[in-house]
Design a protein around this motif. Structure first.
Motif: not given
Length: 178
Positions: A100, A102-104, A106
């Protein structure tokens, strides 16, 4: 579980950055806070900036298991710059999932800070994973044994009357039909 977010403001090392902000700790079970000063050493100040609720989800146990197995298990604090002043950062989210976080990361709009997981919190996450984690069995996809290349199920495109028509231009075919 409510987690207090501790942010540290230290003097910048270049003339372009007056201050360097980092998340230095989390406080499990903390009460509400709004930039309460915790400690001051010279120009370096630590603030209890906010208290956010951390929720663990059964579908994310793979991510938690990955983080628990890391060399330094951590909590990820997602921050966003809100402008200038004494309180320029807004704490958006706290998560134990590296996926999660890592999603932010990106998007590039948020600041992701990795904070070491306190031992009591580590035990709480490990207990959650032990209770809800279900190992997925890997099933390798197998190809069918049926050979589809051995028989022709048709001659080709029914609009093509002869082999010469394959490379013929549409205008030439129209003239032939008239």
């Amino acid at each position: 579980m409510p987690l207090g977010i501790v942010l540290r403001r230290a003097p910048g090392v270049t003339r372009w950055a007056k201050w360097v902000w980092t998340a230095s700790a989390v406080l499990p079970g903390a009460g509400a806070a709004d930039w309460r000063e915790l400690r001051r050493e010279g120009d370096t100040v630590e603030y209890h900036a906010a208290t956010l609720v951390l929720e663990l989800h059964g579908a994310d146990t793979d991510a938690y298991l990955h983080e628990l197995g890391a060399q330094t298990p951590s909590i990820y604090v997602i921050l966003r710059e809100e402008g200038e002043g004494d309180c320029p950062l807004n704490a958006l989210l706290v998560t134990a999932s590296p996926f999660e976080a890592q999603d932010y990361a990106d998007s590039g709009e948020e600041i992701i800070e990795k904070v070491p997981m306190p031992p009591a919190f580590f035990a709480w996450v490990a207990e959650f994973v032990e209770e809800f984690h279900e190992e997925e069995v890997f099933i390798k996809r197998k190809r069918d044994k049926h050979r589809v290349d051995l028989s022709q199920d048709g001659i080709g495109d029914p609009r093509i009357g002869s082999l010469e028509d394959v490379y013929a231009s549409p205008a030439l075919q129209r003239r032939r039909m008239q």
